[in-house]
Design an enzyme around this catalytic site. Structure first.
Site: not given
Ligand code: GP9
Ligand code: MN
Length: 648
Positions: A299, A475
């Site tokens: 993140t 992601h």
């Protein structure tokens, strides 16, 4: 008893036990470390032992009574360090680091009220030292004036090292890559202890500073030449169309593009997101060949890349190891160029990924973290606040913000291991037999529902129509460890090429008053977000050191470097040292000159980005006459302060 106390080793043992008990008690009473499970509970209890043995043990090398005095002095020093952290934590909910010591504001912000942060019960934290002083005075006359046999202190130190080794081993088992990735200061303290954290932090700081010292102002020239050469002119039809509009940037945790339009048990998994992709009347442009480039920082890497157009580092999270760097990031630029107020909203602890420090360097004005939200048990799962209450409560905060704003909403529930309370699951899990993969669809559905509700609330609050809405996945959520189950899901073998293709994450954007393009197939990535947004706002990206290019530009560069040097282009991909044709999926046995050059370009680009971060090179760069270096002392994130501001 008397016999025990009367020996130096006995005195030492008591000192260690008292130190151990006190440290553990302070952990329990003073810090909110988020301990869960019996292993974490055990490690929290166990971790002071190695520090006690190793540090107090040093005193045993001294002669005679001096050993006793040194034990007491070392104990006082350790107590002072821990107590400073206690006081600091009461105000900042965070631990002292070398970086915080360097930035005087962290103490300035205490406003001379350190005394106000001390509590009367704190006197109890001195109890062990008082006991030691009394015992020392009672029994020191029994101690010989000689040194202990040398073997004894060495045995103690060896025992300390073994205890530390066991501690670290168990911690790494519970939280793999703890030291490599750092995650959160709370984690390091929880697993390894407050003292070991200080050592870890000091080493990390030393490494960072030494790389920084070696860099000089000429290093930025090479980087500037490269990014200016790569730069893509804005698309004249879009340049400036969003100027002065509020920006709502929504971070979809662990969201991969294969979820879009995916059907499970005959149902769409994310009907709401799908509707944005397909319904032309909603004016979104969806990039279906958009990729993430994150590494260990996950993140944090996605945040860094979207707000600075730099790549994350090959190891660790730049948010943590380079949290003290100079940045020329979107929040600061938008503030300086167009008077934007920026904010990040995230229902997790404030120091995760060092956000509470690095955000200041990015120029983030407001940071709303877990303490701003109702974190009661029914609202929390896994890492933190559930997405539905998160969005619901964020609306009120958004409504209070000065406009125009740049608001970054970071979701959390759709995060490994993808767990939901039963009442929150509106979709049955998949049936591959792999729990992670099976649950992945349920949390994605929950996120989709949360988002739909958020859009309704935004519309009701009058914040939707005239705002730029930007949505991206940060992601992958399903790693290669789950390939077997994933093969079942996508009905295809997961080759290295397929794995690269699975690194697609969604990116969609809506600019008010601008017709959406529907699906755009441009190959693009997180690094392109910042230049794209700058151009939409009418700010030329050319002046800044940015590794991405505007996705709407005619000259946008269609290659996507991954952090490990692999890359994909619109025609071919390079994965694990092999070139593949994107269309046929065949291996390209004889890559062209251009393909080989592209590999060099990608490596060069990554290397330059690393140079910027490792050498802290932006401190030497002035993009244009508009740029003012960010002063971290202008930023403060705390519940009290920000709530006051809101009330005003
Ligand atoms: C933690 C959250 C998750 O606050 O943002 O981070 P990740 O594990 O995805 O890097
Ligand atoms: Mn994430």
């Amino acid at each position: 008893m008397t016999k025990l106390f009367s020996t130096k080793m006995g005195f030492f043992a008591i000192a260690v036990v008292l130190f151990w008990i006190k440290t553990y008690a302070i952990y329990k009473i003073e810090f909110k470390l988020g301990v869960s499970g019996s292993m974490q509970e055990f490690l929290l209890f166990f971790n002071p032992l190695s520090t006690g043995l190793l540090f107090l043990g040093l005193a045993l090398f001294a002669k005679g009574k001096r050993a006793g005095r040194r034990i007491i002095i070392l104990d006082i020093i350790l107590a002072f360090i821990l107590y400073s952290n206690v006081v600091y934590y009461r105000f900042n909910s965070d631990f002292i680091t070398v970086a915080t010591l360097k930035s005087t504001d962290n103490f300035g912000s205490l406003g001379g009220s350190i005394a106000g942060l001390m509590a009367s019960h704190d006197i109890l934290y001195l109890l062990d030292i008082i006991i030691l002083i009394v015992l020392y005075n009672m029994f020191k006359s029994n101690w010989s004036t000689e040194r202990l046999q040398l073997r004894k202190p060495f045995i103690v130190l060896a025992a300390g090292l073994i205890a530390f080794g066991v501690n670290l081993g168990l911690a790494e088992q519970d939280r793999p890559q703890l030291l490599e990735r750092t995650f959160d200061r709370n984690y390091l303290v929880k697993y390894l202890g407050a003292y070991n954290f200080i050592i870890y932090d000091a080493i990390q700081n030393f490494q960072t500073s030494s790389q920084r010292v070696l860099a000089d102002s000429s290093d930025i020239t090479e980087v500037e030449n490269y990014t200016k050469y790569k730069y893509a002119e804005p698309n004249p039809e879009l340049f400036g169309t969003g100027e002065g509009k509020n920006i709502i940037k929504i971070h979809l945790e662990s969201f991969q593009s294969f979820l879009i339009d995916y059907e499970l048990h005959g149902e769409e998994v994310t009907p709401f997101l799908n509707s944005l992709v397909h319904d032309q009347t909603q004016d979104y442009t969806y990039f279906d060949n958009f990729f993430h480039q994150t590494e260990q920082g996950k993140t944090a890497d996605a945040e860094l890349t979207t707000d600075t157009s730099l790549y994350g580092l090959p190891q660790g999270a730049a948010f943590v190891t380079k949290g003290d760097n100079t940045y020329q990031a979107l929040p600061a630029i938008l503030d300086q160029r167009q008077g934007y107020t920026s904010a990040v909203f995230h229902g997790d602890g404030k120091s995760f990924w060092n956000r509470d420090e690095v955000y200041k360097h990015l120029g983030v004005n407001e940071y709303y973290y877990d303490r701003f939200y109702d974190m009661s048990e029914e609202n929390v799962i896994n890492y933190g606040l559930k997405d539905k209450p998160f969005f619901e409560e964020s609306i009120e905060l958004l409504e209070e913000m000065d406009q125009p704003f740049y608001a970054h909403m970071m979701t959390l529930t759709h995060h490994h291991p993808f767990i939901l309370d039963e009442e929150d699951a509106s979709l049955a899990p998949a049936e591959t037999g792999n729990g992670t993969v099976d649950r992945y669809f349920q949390t994605a559905r929950y996120l989709d529902e949360a988002l739909e509700q958020f859009f309704t609330d935004l519309k009701e609050a009058g914040l939707y129509e005239d705002s730029i809405i930007m949505i991206y996945g940060d992601h992958y959520g399903i790693s290669q460890n789950h390939n077997r189950a994933m093969e079942e899901i996508i009905g295809e073998e997961i080759t290295p090429l397929k794995n690269a293709e699975l690194q697609r994450v969604p990116f969609m954007i809506r600019i008010p008053g601008v017709e959406g393009q529907g699906i755009n197939h441009e190959f693009s990535s997180l690094v392109d977000v910042m230049p794209t947004l700058l151009h939409i706002l009418g700010i030329d990206a050319q002046d800044y050191i940015l590794f991405g290019t505007d996705m709407f530009s005619e000259d946008h560069k269609e290659f996507v470097p991954f952090r490990n040097g692999d890359f994909v282009t619109d025609q071919y991909s390079f994965v694990n040292g092999i070139y593949y044709d994107n269309a046929t999926k065949e291996v390209i046995e004889e890559p062209t000159e251009e393909m080989l050059e592209m590999k060099e370009t990608v490596l060069h680009e990554l290397e330059l980005s690393d140079k910027v971060l490792n050498g802290d090179l932006l401190r030497f760069y002035t993009p244009n006459e508009h740029w003012e270096p960010v002063d971290v002392n202008d930023y403060f994130y705390g519940e009290v302060n920000s709530l006051d501001k809101l009330n005003k």
